[in-house]
Design an enzyme around this catalytic site. Structure first.
Site, PDB file in Angstrom:
ATOM      1  N   VAL A 166      45.855  49.048  34.043  1.00  0.00           N
ATOM      2  CA  VAL A 166      44.730  49.698  34.716  1.00  0.00           C
ATOM      3  C   VAL A 166      44.788  51.195  34.446  1.00  0.00           C
ATOM      4  O   VAL A 166      45.850  51.817  34.593  1.00  0.00           O
ATOM      5  CB  VAL A 166      44.750  49.440  36.233  1.00  0.00           C
ATOM      6  CG1 VAL A 166      43.533  50.071  36.894  1.00  0.00           C
ATOM      7  CG2 VAL A 166      44.775  47.945  36.505  1.00  0.00           C
TER       8      VAL A 166
ATOM      9  N   ALA B 192      47.192  42.668  32.747  1.00  0.00           N
ATOM     10  CA  ALA B 192      46.379  43.798  32.300  1.00  0.00           C
ATOM     11  C   ALA B 192      47.002  45.108  32.738  1.00  0.00           C
ATOM     12  O   ALA B 192      47.877  45.152  33.604  1.00  0.00           O
ATOM     13  CB  ALA B 192      44.957  43.670  32.869  1.00  0.00           C
TER      14      ALA B 192
ATOM     15  N   ASP C 117      44.230  34.984  45.083  1.00  0.00           N
ATOM     16  CA  ASP C 117      45.405  35.852  44.923  1.00  0.00           C
ATOM     17  C   ASP C 117      45.380  36.977  45.956  1.00  0.00           C
ATOM     18  O   ASP C 117      45.568  38.152  45.615  1.00  0.00           O
ATOM     19  CB  ASP C 117      45.457  36.419  43.503  1.00  0.00           C
ATOM     20  CG  ASP C 117      46.839  36.977  43.153  1.00  0.00           C
ATOM     21  OD1 ASP C 117      47.800  36.617  43.858  1.00  0.00           O
ATOM     22  OD2 ASP C 117      46.954  37.750  42.201  1.00  0.00           O
TER      23      ASP C 117
ATOM     24  N   GLY D 134      49.792  45.054  35.652  1.00  0.00           N
ATOM     25  CA  GLY D 134      50.382  43.808  36.108  1.00  0.00           C
ATOM     26  C   GLY D 134      50.727  42.936  34.923  1.00  0.00           C
ATOM     27  O   GLY D 134      50.819  43.410  33.787  1.00  0.00           O
TER      28      GLY D 134
END
Length: 745
Positions: free
Chosen positions: A24, A22, A133, A19
Site C-alpha cells: 500500500v 499487496a 476478513d 500485507g
C-alpha cells in the site's frame, strides 16, 4: 515505485503499509489534487489469471459501496504488470496499532468503534458483499474519530494456494469463525463472529484463542470455549459481555441474525437500565465434543473394517457359549478322536518348538522424530531395526539441520526385528543469492529484495555524500552481489548517495562574465548556458541574473550554473543631453543650485549641484526609452523652482521644447527725478556720491528703474559729479547677458 506516476495520474509518494497480497502506497491524484491510497498487487501474483480476475471483480464490487464508515474505492486498473486499486486515503492509525498502544480501551470507546463497524457491515451485507476478513488491521480510525472499514471483498479473491503462500490467513486465523475454519461457505454471521472477537480484544487486550500454530487456533474456534470477558476485565458491563457472548456463539443460528440487530444491541447496551442485565444463558451446543462409542475392527478378506461395538451382539455370543454340553453322550468314536487329537497336539508342539528356532521376533518402532540423525540411528539399532543407508535430506521449516523430521514406519508400529527404516533428515536451509542493487534507486532495490523474501525490518539504509554517484542511487551493499544469505536472519545494509556535498553559491550579479565563470568553476560546478539580455541598470558584459542556484543558497557540485549577461542598453534607448538654464535670485548674488532627474536608469537620481551668481546653462545627460520618459527638477537654495519633462518621442524627433526661465531680478539702483526739482537732483547727487565712495572705482551696484535719462541732464550731471557714473561697465555686462539668454529688459 516511489516517484512513479501510475497511469499518468497517481504520483507515488511513500509506502505506508503492506500485507501478504499487496503493498500500500500513499500517492497524489494529480488530476484532482488530493491524496489517495493505492494498493498494488505483489509481483508473485501478476501471472495468476484466476486471482487477477477475482481480484478485479471483487474490488469493483466493493467500489459500489458508498458509506461514511467504508473506505471508498475510486479506481481499479492495470499498468503493464502492475495491478492496483485506488482508494480513499485516511489520515490516522489502524485499530491494531491503537490496541497495542493502549488496550484495554474504555468501554464507551470500544462500543462506539464496534457500532460504526456494524453500520459498515450492515451496508455491505445489504449489497450482498461479505467482508470475510474483519480484524483490527482492516479498521482505520481517522484523526476525527471516524471509523473506516477497508479491504471489502479482497478476501474473496484469495485462493487456497495463495493463502498458503502468503501467510495472510495466519494473521487472520485468530478472527476466523468456526464455519470459516471448517472451510464451508461463510455468510453475514461469520463477519459478526469476527467483530465479536475484535470487541473482545479491545476490552481485554488479548485474543480469545491462542495456539502454537494456525491449525491449533482454528481447532480451538471449533471445539473450545474462551475465557469470558468479565473474567479478564471485571470493568466490562454485563450488557456488553452479552453482546460479545452472543456474537461469538459457535452455532451461527445462535448469533445475531443481522448486523443491524447487533448494531441496535450495541447502541443500547450502555443505557443505565441495561448495564446490569442478566447474563445470557445458551442451550448446550450440538456441535460440542461428545464421547463416541469405542471402535473395534473386523476383517473380511484382505480388508479390515472399523465398526462400533454392539452390546446386544456380545450377549448373543454369550448365550451361544452357554450351550448345554451335559446332554451329549460320550461314545466310542469319541475316544478315538481324542487319541488322534492328542497325537496331533504332540506333533504340533514339536513343530512349534522347531519353528521357534527360526521365527523372528516382533518389535515396536520407536519415535525418532526431532532426534539428531546419530541419536535416531542408535535408537533404531538398539530396538533391533536397520536404518536405510539412503537418507532423505530436505530443508524442513521448523526443524534444525541434521534433525529427523520423518520416519518411514510410524511410532508404535509393530514390525519384525531387522526391518528397514528410512529416515528423513532436515537439510540446510536453501539460501538466497544477493541481487545487484548498487547503482539502483532505493525503490528498485526494495523490489529486488522483496523477491528474495527479505522483510523490510531487516533492511538498514544510511546516506552519505559521494562525488561520483548521483543522489538517490545506492553506493554499496552488504551482502555483496551474488553472495548467498538467509533472508530470514540476515540484515541487508544499503548505503545511499546524497550526491556531492553542497557549497554556498555567492552572488554573481554585477561581476564580469569571466569573473563569474571562474568563480563557478572554483566551487566545483560547471558553467551552463550563458545568455545575453539588454539592461538599463547593469553595465555591458556584467552578470544580470544567475540560476538555478540563487545567491547564498546551497549548490550541488558537478551541476550547472547558468548566467544572463548584460548586452548594454537596449537598441531603442536614446541618450539625450538636456540643457537646463539656471539663474540666481538676483544677478550678482550667490544661489545654490541642485538638480534631481529621472530617466530609464532610475528615478530621483542626483545631478550636478553648484553655486552660481549669474545665469548659467547646466547640461543633464538623460537615457530615454519608449516606456520611460525623463524629468528634471531644479532646486534653488533648497526650494523646488521648476520641473521639466523630456518625452522619449520628442527626443527621438528632435522636438524637445527649449526651457524658459524667469530672469533674475536686477540689482537695486537710485531712481532719477525730474531735472526741474532741485531736491531730486541733490538726492541723486548725494546717492551717487555715496555709492561712488562705497565702490571706490566710481561704479554703482544698483540700477535705477528704466527712465528717459537723456531728458534729465541735471540729474545725470549730479550723478556724474558724485562719481556714481549712472550707466557704467557693470550695467553694460548685465544687459549683454540678458540679451544672450533671450530675455528682454
Amino acid at each position: 515505485m516511489i516517484g512513479h506516476e501510475l497511469a499518468g495520474r497517481y504520483k507515488i509518494i511513500e509506502r505506508i503499509g503492506g500485507g501478504g497480497m499487496a503493498l500500500v502506497y500513499k500517492a497524489q491524484d494529480i488530476l484532482l489534487n488530493r491524496n489517495v491510497a493505492i494498493k498494488v498487487l505483489r509481483q508473485q501474483f501478476v501471472h495468476d489469471e484466476e486471482f487477477i480476475r477475482r481480484f478485479r471483480r471483487e474490488a469493483q464490487s466493493a467500489a459500489s459501496l458508498s458509506h461514511p464508515n467504508v473506505v471508498s474505492i475510486y479506481d481499479v486498473g492495470q499498468e503493464d504488470e502492475i495491478h492496483y486499486i485506488v482508494m480513499e486515503y485516511i489520515e490516522g492509525n489502524n485499530l491494531n496499532e491503537i490496541i497495542k498502544e493502549r488496550a484495554p480501551l474504555q468501554v464507551d470507546e470500544a462500543v462506539r468503534i464496534a457500532t460504526q463497524i456494524c453500520d459498515a457491515l450492515d451496508h455491505a451485507h445489504h449489497n450482498q458483499i461479505i467482508h470475510r476478513d474483519i480484524k483490527p488491521h482492516n479498521i482505520l480510525i481517522g484523526r476525527n474519530g471516524r471509523v473506516k472499514v477497508t479491504d471489502f471483498g479482497i478476501a474473496r479473491a484469495v485462493t487456497s494456494t495463495t493463502i498458503t503462500q502468503t501467510g495472510s490467513v495466519i494473521g487472520s486465523v485468530h478472527y476466523f469463525s468456526p464455519e470459516h475454519a471448517k472451510g464451508v461457505a461463510t455468510g453475514e454471521k461469520s463477519d459478526l463472529y469476527s467483530l465479536g472477537i475484535v470487541l473482545y480484544q479491545m476490552l481485554t487486550a488479548r485474543l480469545p484463542f491462542l495456539g502454537e500454530s494456525p491449525i491449533s487456533v482454528a481447532l480451538k474456534h471449533l471445539q473450545e470455549e474462551f475465557d469470558e470477558p468479565r473474567e479478564v476485565n471485571p470493568l466490562i458491563p454485563q450488557s456488553v459481555e452479552n453482546v460479545i457472548l452472543k456474537s461469538m456463539r459457535k452455532n451461527p443460528q445462535e448469533r445475531y441474525q443481522s448486523a443491524e440487530e447487533m448494531m441496535h444491541d450495541l447502541e443500547t447496551c450502555l443505557l443505565p437500565n441495561r448495564r446490569n442485565e442478566q447474563k445470557l444463558d445458551f442451550e448446550e451446543d450440538e456441535d460440542q465434543t461428545r464421547v463416541m462409542p469405542a471402535i473395534k475392527t473386523m476383517q473380511s478378506g484382505d480388508h479390515t473394517y472399523a465398526t462400533p461395538e454392539d452390546p446386544e451382539e456380545d450377549d448373543q455370543e454369550e448365550e451361544i457359549a452357554k450351550g448345554d454340553g451335559s446332554k451329549k453322550k460320550w461314545k466310542k468314536p469319541a475316544l478315538i478322536v481324542g487319541l488322534v487329537l492328542l497325537f496331533l497336539g504332540i506333533l504340533a508342539g514339536v513343530v512349534i518348538y522347531v519353528n521357534n528356532l527360526f521365527v523372528v521376533d516382533d518389535v515396536t518402532v520407536p519415535k525418532v522424530v526431532n532426534m539428531t540423525e546419530e541419536v535416531a540411528i542408535s535408537t533404531l539399532e538398539e530396538a533391533g531395526l536397520v536404518v536405510d543407508g539412503e537418507v532423505i535430506r530436505n530443508y524442513k521449516q521448523g526443524f534444525n539441520e541434521g534433525t529427523v523430521y520423518d520416519q518411514s514406519r510410524k511410532e508404535g508400529t509393530i514390525v519384525k526385528e531387522g526391518s528397514v527404516i528410512q529416515l528423513s533428515v532436515a537439510g540446510p536451509k536453501p539460501l538466497s543469492k544477493m541481487p545487484k542493487v548498487v547503482g539502483k534507486k532505493l525503490d528498485e532495490a526494495l523490489q529486488l529484495l522483496e523477491v528474495q523474501k527479505v522483510d523490510d525490518n531487516r533492511i538498514n539504509t544510511t546516506e552519505e555524500h559521494n562525488d561520483s554517484v548521483p543522489a538517490g542511487e545506492i553506493i554499496s551493499q552488504s551482502p555483496d552481489e551474488g553472495e548467498e544469505f538467509d533472508p530470514d536472519i540476515t540484515v541487508v545494509k544499503l548505503v545511499i548517495s546524497k550526491g556531492k556535498e553542497s557549497v554556498t553559491m555567492p552572488d554573481l550579479t554585477n561581476m564580469s562574465r569571466s569573473e563569474a565563470e571562474s568563480k563557478i568553476k572554483s566551487l566545483g560546478l560547471e558553467v551552463g548556458s550563458v545568455e545575453e539580455a539588454p539592461s538599463f541598470t547593469v553595465e555591458k558584459g556584467k552578470v544580470i541574473k544567475q540560476w538555478p542556484w540563487n545567491p547564498n543558497s546551497p549548490a550541488t557540485p558537478g551541476t550547472e550554473q547558468n548566467l544572463t549577461v548584460s548586452s548594454g542598453y537596449p537598441p531603442e534607448a536614446i541618450k539625450y543631453t538636456f540643457k537646463v538654464p539656471v539663474a540666481p535670485i538676483r544677478e550678482g548674488e550667490k544661489s545654490k543650485i541642485r538638480i534631481v532627474y529621472s530617466d530609464a536608469l532610475g528615478d530621483n537620481r542626483e545631478g550636478e549641484s553648484r553655486t552660481i551668481s549669474t545665469t548659467e546653462i547646466i547640461p543633464v545627460e538623460l537615457l530615454l526609452a519608449p516606456e520611460k520618459n525623463g524629468s528634471v527638477q531644479i532646486y534653488r537654495d533648497g526650494k523646488s523652482i521648476e520641473t521639466y519633462s523630456v518625452f522619449y518621442s520628442d527626443a527621438k524627433n528632435g522636438t524637445v521644447p527649449v526651457p524658459e526661465i524667469e530672469p533674475p531680478q536686477l540689482p537695486d539702483v537710485p531712481v532719477t527725478t525730474d531735472p526741474s526739482t532741485e531736491t531730486g537732483g541733490e538726492e541723486g547727487h548725494n546717492e551717487g556720491q555715496e555709492q561712488g565712495e562705497d565702490q571706490g572705482d566710481g561704479q554703482t551696484e544698483g540700477q535705477s528703474e528704466e527712465n528717459d535719462h537723456s531728458d534729465d541732464s541735471a540729474s545725470s550731471n549730479q550723478g556724474n559729479n558724485g562719481n556714481g557714473k549712472g550707466k557704467g561697465k557693470h550695467w553694460k555686462e548685465l544687459e549683454d547677458k540678458i540679451e544672450a539668454a533671450g530675455w528682454s529688459r
